[in-house]
Write a protein that holds these residues in place. Structure first.
Motif, short mmCIF file in Angstrom:
data_model
loop_
_atom_site.label_atom_id
_atom_site.label_comp_id
_atom_site.label_asym_id
_atom_site.label_seq_id
_atom_site.Cartn_x
_atom_site.Cartn_y
_atom_site.Cartn_z
N HIS A 1 -7.16 -0.83 5.66
CA HIS A 1 -7.33 -1.71 6.82
C HIS A 1 -8.76 -1.68 7.39
O HIS A 1 -9.35 -2.72 7.68
N LYS B 1 -4.31 8.83 15.41
CA LYS B 1 -2.95 8.81 15.97
C LYS B 1 -3.03 9.59 17.28
O LYS B 1 -3.89 10.47 17.44
N ARG C 1 7.31 10.27 9.82
CA ARG C 1 6.60 9.95 8.56
C ARG C 1 5.76 11.12 8.05
O ARG C 1 4.93 10.97 7.17
N LYS D 1 0.84 -1.18 0.00
CA LYS D 1 0.00 0.00 0.00
C LYS D 1 0.89 1.25 0.00
O LYS D 1 2.02 1.14 0.44
N TYR E 1 5.15 11.85 4.20
CA TYR E 1 4.13 11.00 3.54
C TYR E 1 2.74 11.33 4.10
O TYR E 1 1.78 11.53 3.38
N ASP F 1 -4.63 6.62 4.77
CA ASP F 1 -3.66 5.78 5.44
C ASP F 1 -4.30 4.56 6.10
O ASP F 1 -3.71 3.47 6.09
N MET F 2 -5.48 4.71 6.68
CA MET F 2 -6.05 3.62 7.48
C MET F 2 -7.43 3.14 7.02
O MET F 2 -7.77 1.97 7.19
N GLU G 1 -4.20 4.36 17.72
CA GLU G 1 -2.75 4.25 17.87
C GLU G 1 -2.29 5.32 18.85
O GLU G 1 -2.72 6.46 18.77
N GLN H 1 -5.89 -6.50 18.27
CA GLN H 1 -4.57 -6.29 18.87
C GLN H 1 -4.65 -5.18 19.89
O GLN H 1 -5.56 -4.37 19.82
N ARG I 1 -2.80 1.78 22.10
CA ARG I 1 -2.86 1.09 20.82
C ARG I 1 -3.87 -0.03 20.95
O ARG I 1 -3.69 -0.96 21.74
N HIS J 1 -1.66 -5.60 5.28
CA HIS J 1 -1.10 -6.47 6.33
C HIS J 1 -2.14 -6.80 7.41
O HIS J 1 -1.98 -7.78 8.13
N TYR J 2 -3.24 -6.05 7.48
CA TYR J 2 -4.28 -6.40 8.45
C TYR J 2 -4.86 -7.79 8.15
O TYR J 2 -5.25 -8.51 9.06
N LYS K 1 -3.17 -10.72 9.85
CA LYS K 1 -3.23 -10.88 11.31
C LYS K 1 -4.13 -12.07 11.65
O LYS K 1 -5.23 -12.19 11.11
C1 BG6 Z 1 0.07 1.28 8.24
C2 BG6 Z 1 -0.12 2.76 8.32
O1 BG6 Z 1 -0.53 0.77 7.08
O2 BG6 Z 1 -0.55 0.67 9.37
C3 BG6 Z 1 0.47 3.31 9.60
O3 BG6 Z 1 0.52 3.38 7.21
C4 BG6 Z 1 -0.09 2.57 10.80
O4 BG6 Z 1 0.22 4.71 9.73
C5 BG6 Z 1 0.02 1.07 10.61
O5 BG6 Z 1 0.64 2.98 11.93
C6 BG6 Z 1 -0.72 0.34 11.70
O6 BG6 Z 1 -0.45 -1.03 11.61
P1 BG6 Z 1 -0.51 -1.95 12.91
O7 BG6 Z 1 -0.33 -3.33 12.38
O8 BG6 Z 1 0.59 -1.50 13.80
O9 BG6 Z 1 -1.86 -1.71 13.50
#
Ligand code: BG6
Length: 480
Positions: free
Chosen positions: A239, A329, A222, A147, A225, A234-235, A215, A367, A334, A177-178, A181
């Protein structure tokens, strides 16, 4: 068949922090199996040995106790490096030659992992095509794309078009990547391997759904970006909409990449379009105090670091059930969690003079406290007939005897080698998700944009978020 993982952008952070540690961990599990080579590609000039050495240190750091010298030595014999500039066609010819050499002229499957700057994705794909590297007569050829997949619908469509000139859709693995998990995959198990939840997983019994990805960290380094992306790109586009589709989808007839993704796509099609005043009433935007002081952020930036959305899926199952999505953020902690809040009983028998019963709630903790909790009402012992909320608590960690499970990249890299794209986003999925997010981004840039609330870090986002929910007779589940 052996595998060759070719990582473009090999000198970057993702390679050392995630990809090679994930490949190392996979190697420790499948030592006897097929041979896997790792070929790093980037512009920097490295010798194979130098590249291996730098990866050794980072892998050691990121895999912790799992690291041992002997395993690393065995794996690193299959790590190579090839300098290449993505803009240079000759470098791709050289790469092609090098790959044939390391594969010893034998058929081998190849995964090309694009972990470069996103602006280079299209060029890299076209160069792979021009150099004959997408030709799959001597083993599979697949491409993994990190992404962000485009920055809006138009750029995502253009990128899909370019990729489709070179690779078929079944060769393309768009990573989120979500989806790697364990706890996210477990939502499939929870919903479709049990008969107790499915009958009540609908508008008859569910009052609303909350999806939170909070988070504690702020944007930090960052900012360059992030200031162009903001939290929706971003999210949410990736995700959070993925979490929503898995929570809301119909059971597929089979658990395979086509059927699973067909069902997810149907959910995205069903999301009600916001129009006019909806953008003000169904969205919340915030920016943490101090964001403007982050290095690289313009002093007048209007970029959101928090968003709350209320979406509806206009379909049979979810008619008029709000899905509240929020992410930020600089939040209290988290946590990523999905809360299914069931309706209260139709008639309250027991004295709740001071509070509404708050049970009837299923919390899926993605998580970090991976697990599932069912909150339900029980009698307060030795009292008159009064109830309180109790919890049935399942913890992945306890179940696994304290061992944490694989990182998302392990699962996703393995699936890409095995040719299972179920946990990767399909072209239509990505485009539909942009189609949901783009109008909100546009409305937030318009003169009628809802206010950008400033919020203190360390809490649950803007203070306006609670009254916003209360006006709707609901409350956020703010639990770390
Ligand atoms: C990324 C975002 O895709 O996912 C980040 O670009 C974010 O901003 C991150 O912090 C969160 O991933 P995870 O797995 O830590 O929840």
């Amino acid at each position: 068949m052996s595998h060759t993982i070719v990582i473009f952008g090999a000198s970057g952070d993702l390679t050392s922090r995630k990809l090679v540690p994930a490949l190392y961990s996979l190697y420790t599990k499948d030592r006897g199996d097929d041979e896997t080579r790792i070929v790093g590609v980037s512009r920097s000039k490295f010798e194979h040995e130098e590249f291996r050495k730098s990866l050794r240190e980072s892998t050691k750091k990121f895999v912790g106790d799992l690291f041992d010298n002997e395993t690393w030595e065995a794996l690193s014999r299959n790590i190579y490096y090839q300098p290449a500039d993505i803009n240079n066609a000759e470098d791709f010819q050289a790469l092609s030659k090098m790959l044939e050499e390391v594969e010893g002229g034998e058929p081998s499957g190849r995964v090309y992992y694009l972990s470069t700057m996103p602006q280079l994705y299209e060029k890299a794909i076209l160069q792979l095509g021009a150099a004959g590297l997408a030709d799959d007569t001597n083993g599979y050829r697949r491409v993994i794309i990190e992404k962000p997949f485009g920055t809006d619908l138009k750029t995502a469509q253009a990128l899909n078009e370019s990729i489709h000139q070179v690779f078929r859709e079944d060769q393309i693995y768009r990573i989120d990547h979500y989806l790697g998990k364990e706890t996210v995959q477990n939502i499939f198990a929870l919903r479709f391997a049990n008969s107790i939840f499915e009958p009540i997983w609908n508008h008859h019994y569910v009052d609303h759904v909350q999806i939170t990805v909070a988070e504690e960290v702020v944007v930090g380094r960052r900012a360059g970006y992030y200031d162009n992306a903001g939290i929706l790109r971003d999210m949410f586009q990736n995700h959070i909409l993925q979490l929503l589709t898995i929570t809301a989808m119909e059971p597929p007839a089979r658990y395979d990449s086509t059927m699973v993704r067909d069902e997810k796509v149907k959910v995205l099609h069903s999301i009600r379009k916001m129009v006019g005043a909806d953008f003000a009433s169904n969205t919340l935007r915030g920016q943490y105090k101090g964001y403007l002081n982050e290095e690289g952020v313009p002093p007048d930036s209007q970029t959101e670091t928090y968003a709350g959305l209320k979406l509806y899926c206009d379909n049979w199952r979810w008619k008029n059930v709000p899905f509240y999505l929020r992410s930020g953020k600089g939040m209290s902690c988290r946590t990523s969690q999905i809360v299914i809040q069931f309706r209260q009983v139709p008639h309250i028998l027991f004295g709740h003079k001071t509070r509404e019963p708050v049970g009837n709630r299923l919390v899926i903790q993605v998580q970090p406290a991976e697990g599932i909790q069912l909150h339900f009402e029980t009698k307060v012992p030795e009292s008159e007939m009064k109830t309180r909320t109790s919890t049935l608590d399942f913890s992945f960690n306890r179940e696994a005897g304290g061992k944490s499970h694989s990182d998302a990249y392990q699962r996703l890299l393995l699936d890409s080698m095995l040719g299972d794209a179920s946990l990767f986003a399909r072209s239509d999925e990505v485009e539909l998700a942009w189609g949901i997010i783009d109008p909100i981004i546009a409305a937030w840039k318009s003169p009628a944009a809802p206010p950008l609330h400033q919020y203190e870090t360390g809490f649950w986002g803007p203070s306006e978020a609670s009254p916003w929910m209360q006006q709707q007779g609901r409350e956020w589940f703010d639990v770390c």
